[in-house]
Design a protein around this motif. Sequence first.
Motif, PDB file in Angstrom:
ATOM      1  N   GLY A  26      46.957  44.296  45.977  1.00 53.76           N
ATOM      2  CA  GLY A  26      48.120  43.895  45.197  1.00 53.76           C
ATOM      3  C   GLY A  26      48.128  42.400  44.932  1.00 53.76           C
ATOM      4  O   GLY A  26      47.339  41.623  45.485  1.00 53.76           O
ATOM      5  N   GLU A  27      49.060  41.982  44.081  1.00 52.45           N
ATOM      6  CA  GLU A  27      49.117  40.589  43.649  1.00 52.45           C
ATOM      7  C   GLU A  27      49.389  39.622  44.799  1.00 52.45           C
ATOM      8  O   GLU A  27      48.974  38.479  44.774  1.00 52.45           O
ATOM      9  N   GLY A  28      50.100  40.057  45.815  1.00 51.40           N
ATOM     10  CA  GLY A  28      50.434  39.149  46.908  1.00 51.40           C
ATOM     11  C   GLY A  28      49.407  39.095  48.010  1.00 51.40           C
ATOM     12  O   GLY A  28      49.569  38.320  48.970  1.00 51.40           O
ATOM     13  N   GLY A  29      48.339  39.907  47.939  1.00 47.42           N
ATOM     14  CA  GLY A  29      47.355  39.940  49.009  1.00 47.42           C
ATOM     15  C   GLY A  29      46.351  38.806  48.921  1.00 47.42           C
ATOM     16  O   GLY A  29      46.183  38.156  47.886  1.00 47.42           O
ATOM     17  N   SER A  30      45.651  38.580  50.037  1.00 44.99           N
ATOM     18  CA  SER A  30      44.659  37.508  50.079  1.00 44.99           C
ATOM     19  C   SER A  30      43.499  37.765  49.129  1.00 44.99           C
ATOM     20  O   SER A  30      42.954  36.831  48.537  1.00 44.99           O
ATOM     21  N   LEU A  31      43.121  39.042  48.983  1.00 36.44           N
ATOM     22  CA  LEU A  31      42.003  39.348  48.092  1.00 36.44           C
ATOM     23  C   LEU A  31      42.298  38.891  46.669  1.00 36.44           C
ATOM     24  O   LEU A  31      41.509  38.179  46.052  1.00 36.44           O
ATOM     25  N   ARG A  32      43.429  39.346  46.155  1.00 36.92           N
ATOM     26  CA  ARG A  32      43.759  39.034  44.771  1.00 36.92           C
ATOM     27  C   ARG A  32      44.103  37.547  44.609  1.00 36.92           C
ATOM     28  O   ARG A  32      43.778  36.923  43.615  1.00 36.92           O
ATOM     29  N   ARG A  33      44.742  36.943  45.612  1.00 39.75           N
ATOM     30  CA  ARG A  33      45.224  35.552  45.491  1.00 39.75           C
ATOM     31  C   ARG A  33      44.102  34.542  45.607  1.00 39.75           C
ATOM     32  O   ARG A  33      44.066  33.553  44.865  1.00 39.75           O
ATOM     33  N   TRP A  34      43.145  34.789  46.525  1.00 41.77           N
ATOM     34  CA  TRP A  34      42.182  33.734  46.827  1.00 41.77           C
ATOM     35  C   TRP A  34      40.722  34.122  46.605  1.00 41.77           C
ATOM     36  O   TRP A  34      39.898  33.237  46.331  1.00 41.77           O
ATOM     37  N   LEU A  35      40.370  35.392  46.749  1.00 39.81           N
ATOM     38  CA  LEU A  35      38.953  35.754  46.775  1.00 39.81           C
ATOM     39  C   LEU A  35      38.440  36.357  45.473  1.00 39.81           C
ATOM     40  O   LEU A  35      37.265  36.186  45.132  1.00 39.81           O
ATOM     41  N   LEU A  36      39.269  37.046  44.743  1.00 40.76           N
ATOM     42  CA  LEU A  36      38.827  37.732  43.519  1.00 40.76           C
ATOM     43  C   LEU A  36      39.178  36.913  42.283  1.00 40.76           C
ATOM     44  O   LEU A  36      40.180  36.202  42.260  1.00 40.76           O
ATOM     45  N   ARG A  37      38.327  37.041  41.276  1.00 40.64           N
ATOM     46  CA  ARG A  37      38.639  36.407  39.998  1.00 40.64           C
ATOM     47  C   ARG A  37      39.846  37.096  39.369  1.00 40.64           C
ATOM     48  O   ARG A  37      40.059  38.303  39.550  1.00 40.64           O
ATOM     49  N   PRO A  38      40.610  36.355  38.567  1.00 45.19           N
ATOM     50  CA  PRO A  38      41.695  37.013  37.812  1.00 45.19           C
ATOM     51  C   PRO A  38      41.114  38.081  36.892  1.00 45.19           C
ATOM     52  O   PRO A  38      40.000  37.924  36.369  1.00 45.19           O
ATOM     53  N   PRO A  39      41.835  39.181  36.661  1.00 47.43           N
ATOM     54  CA  PRO A  39      41.291  40.282  35.840  1.00 47.43           C
ATOM     55  C   PRO A  39      40.909  39.849  34.437  1.00 47.43           C
ATOM     56  O   PRO A  39      40.013  40.425  33.827  1.00 47.43           O
ATOM     57  N   GLY A  40      41.575  38.841  33.887  1.00 45.42           N
ATOM     58  CA  GLY A  40      41.270  38.429  32.532  1.00 45.42           C
ATOM     59  C   GLY A  40      42.237  39.046  31.545  1.00 45.42           C
ATOM     60  O   GLY A  40      43.100  39.869  31.887  1.00 45.42           O
ATOM     61  N   GLU A  41      42.119  38.640  30.298  1.00 47.21           N
ATOM     62  CA  GLU A  41      43.026  39.093  29.255  1.00 47.21           C
ATOM     63  C   GLU A  41      42.972  40.609  29.089  1.00 47.21           C
ATOM     64  O   GLU A  41      41.911  41.187  28.854  1.00 47.21           O
ATOM     65  N   GLY A  42      44.109  41.253  29.250  1.00 42.46           N
ATOM     66  CA  GLY A  42      44.194  42.691  29.015  1.00 42.46           C
ATOM     67  C   GLY A  42      43.630  43.549  30.130  1.00 42.46           C
ATOM     68  O   GLY A  42      43.641  44.769  30.030  1.00 42.46           O
ATOM     69  N   MET A  43      43.148  42.928  31.215  1.00 40.94           N
ATOM     70  CA  MET A  43      42.506  43.719  32.264  1.00 40.94           C
ATOM     71  C   MET A  43      43.501  44.196  33.319  1.00 40.94           C
ATOM     72  O   MET A  43      43.243  45.159  34.016  1.00 40.94           O
TER      73      MET A  43
END
Length: 746
Positions: A184-201
Amino acid sequence: MMKERETRSNAAKKQKSAAMDGAFGEYGSAEHLLDELIWLDAGLQTLLGAGGDDPLADPLAAFKGMYVSREELLDSGAAAPDEQMARAWIAYTAFRRETEERIGTRAAAGMGPPLMRLAESMRLTVWEYRCVVLCLAAEWDRKYEKWFAYLNDDATVKAPTVDLALRLLGDAEADRQLGRRLLGEGGSLRRWLLRPPGEGMAAQGLRTPLRLDERVVSFLLETEALDGRLLGVVESREPHEAPEPEGEGAAGADSRMKQALDGWPSGSVPVVGLWGARGGGKRSCLHRLAAGRGQRLLMVSLAALPSEAELLRGKMDSIVREALLTDAAIAFAEEDGLWKERLPREVLLSSLQAYAESARRPLIGWSGLERRSGSELPLPDRAAYWSGEVPPPGAEARAGLWRSHASELGEAANSPGAPDYNELASELASRFSHTPGQIASAWRQALVLAAERGDGLPRREELAAAARGQFRHRLARHADRIEARRGWSDLIIPADSLETIREACSRYVHRETVLGQWGFGGKLSYGTGVHMLFAGPPGTGKTMAAEVVAGELGLELYRVDLSRIVSKYIGETEQRLRELFDEARQSGAILFFDEGDALFGKRTEVKDAHDRYANMEAAYLLQLIEGYDGVTILATNLMQNLDEALLRRMSIIVKFPFPDAEDRVRIFRSLLPAGAPLDEDLDLPFLAQRVEASGGHIKNIVLAAAFLAAGERRPIGMSHMVRAARAELQKLGKIPMREAFAPYGD
C-alpha cells in the motif's frame, strides 16, 4: 512432463544447495544474491506447474499474453488446484524456509551483505524482504524478464507485478492479504524502495509492475557508494573516517554532546545543533557523534537544495532513502541564514518526520554560524533538541596547528634561509583567531603563493596574506574597504600619541594571554574589545593612523558608510547596525567610523518621537560597541559633541593636534617619493614656516606641485610648491600676502 520438470527442478535445488555448504568466507552481495535466487527459481518453477510450459525452452512461450485462445477462456475459471500441485507447493514453501534459514546463518557469520543490512536498517518483514529479492532478480539477470512476462500472461510486462508477488511470496491466503497491505501507499516498499508506478499505472491494480528505485539497486549490487542524484548536495562521511578533535573547543563539544546523548529521553528523536565560526570543526564533531554510534553521516548543504517545493521534496526523499538504506544520520550545514526564506519549511518538516518514523536509529544534526533555537528549525515530533557552541581553539592550540602544517615541509623547513616557522606560528596564532579549518586553508593558500614565486617555503608576508584571506563576510554592503598602505614612518604625530596607538595594538596582540591564559575573560562578559577614539582637526592623520593599525595587526579595515546605515524608517537603522557588527565579528575586520559624532553624538532631551528614536539608536550602538570583541576606531573633529557614555567605553583616546612647523617639515618630506625629481632650490623648512596647514592639506599641496612640474617637464621646485600652496590656502579662506613667500613668490 510434470515429473520431468520436478526432476530437473530438484536437481537444480540440490546443486545450488550444495554450493551453500562450503566454507564461510567473505560473503559478498553477488554470492548472497545467488543464494537467494535459489528459492526464487524454485518458486517460479513451481508456479509454472500451475499451467504452461517452460518459457526458456518453448519458443512460443514469449507470445503468451499476446493472444487468447478458446481453450484458455474455457479454462479461466477458478478451478481448484489438483492434489499433485498442492503437494508441490507445500514442498516448495518448506524448501524456501530451509534455504532462508541457511542463508541467514551464513550471513550472520560476517558483516552481512547489503540485502541483510537493508532488511535490518529498514526493519523489513519477511514478505517485504522476499519482494525485494523478486524485484532485484530482474536487475541481476535478463532471463527473469521471460519468466515474468510468461507468468504475467503479458509479453510486454517483463517485471514482477503485484499479482505475481502475491502468488509467489506467501505460504497461505493470509500472506496474500498481508502482501496487499505492505504494498500500500503508506508502506516502506512503496514509499522508499519501489519506483513510482508512473503516469496511468496506479489504476492497474494487480497488474502494476514492481520495480526497485535506481538507488536501491545500486546499493544492493554495490555499484554506487552514494546516490548519484545527491552529488553536490550531500557529502557522505563513513564511521571509520572520523577525525580526531582539533583543539580544546572541539574536544569540549564532543564531551558535552556525548554526555547529553547518554541522557537522552527514551523514545525521542535526538537532534544536535552546533554553532560557531567557519572551520571550527562543527561537521567533524557531528561526524564523530555518528561514528560513536556506528553510523554513517550524510552532511546536507542547505544552500545546494532546490527552492521549488516539488524539486525539494524529491531531493529530500532521496536523502531520506539514502539514510534509511545505510542506517545513516542526517545533518544539515547552514552556510547562511537565507535558507529560512528560500526553502519551504513544510517540505523539510515532512521529510524529517518520515525519517524519524522510518529509521531504526534516527539522528539529526544541524550546524551553522549562529545559535538556533528548536523553534527555528523544522524538527519532527518527539524531537529532543540540544545545542552547543564549538569555540575556536586558544592561541596555544592555534600555534600548534600552524606548526603541524609547517612540519609537513619536512627538512626543508629547517634549511638555511627558511623562515622560523615556530616563531611565525606563535605570531600568527596571536594575530588571527582562526579555526582549524581556516588555518589549514590558509596554509594551502600560502603554499600556492610561494609556488607562484618559484619556492616551496612560504614567507611571513605570504602566510599573513593567506591568513587574512580566510575571512568571509558581506561588510561591503554597509562599509567601504580601505587598503592599508601606510606604515609607522608615515604617521607624523606627537610621540606620546604614537606610543598610545602602539599600546592599543599590543593590547590586541596579547589579548589571548590576558583574557584566556590569565583568566580575565572569565571575569569579564563584555568590554573585551579594543576600541580607539581618534580626535583632532581635519587632515591631522586620523584615517592614516587607522591604516597603520590595520597594517600592524594584519586585519582588514572597513570605513562605515553612514548613508548605508542610517535610515528614516524606525528600527531599520538598528537592524543594519546589528548586521554590520555580525559580519565584522565573522571577519575580524576593523570597523572605522569616520566623522563618528554623526552616530555617537550626545543624546538630547526628548521633545518628540524623532528625538526618542534617535536616542534609542545611539544607546543601541553603544551596546554593540561594548559587546564587540574586535577592534573599532572612531574618528571625530568635535570631541566635545560625543556622548560621555561612549567615552567611557573607549579603550584609548588619542588626540591629533595641529602639526607645528617641525612636524610640517616631516610631513612634506614623507610625501615626496624617492623617485620624484626634485629641484635644488626646494626649501621644505621655509614652506613649513609659511604654510600653516594640516597633513591633509599638505598632501594636496605636494600633489598639485608635482602635476605643475610634470606639465612644465621640470623637477619639482619652489615655484611649483608656492603656487600650489597659495591655491590651497585660498581654499581654506586664507589669502597670503604677496611677500609671504618672498623671495620665491611672484
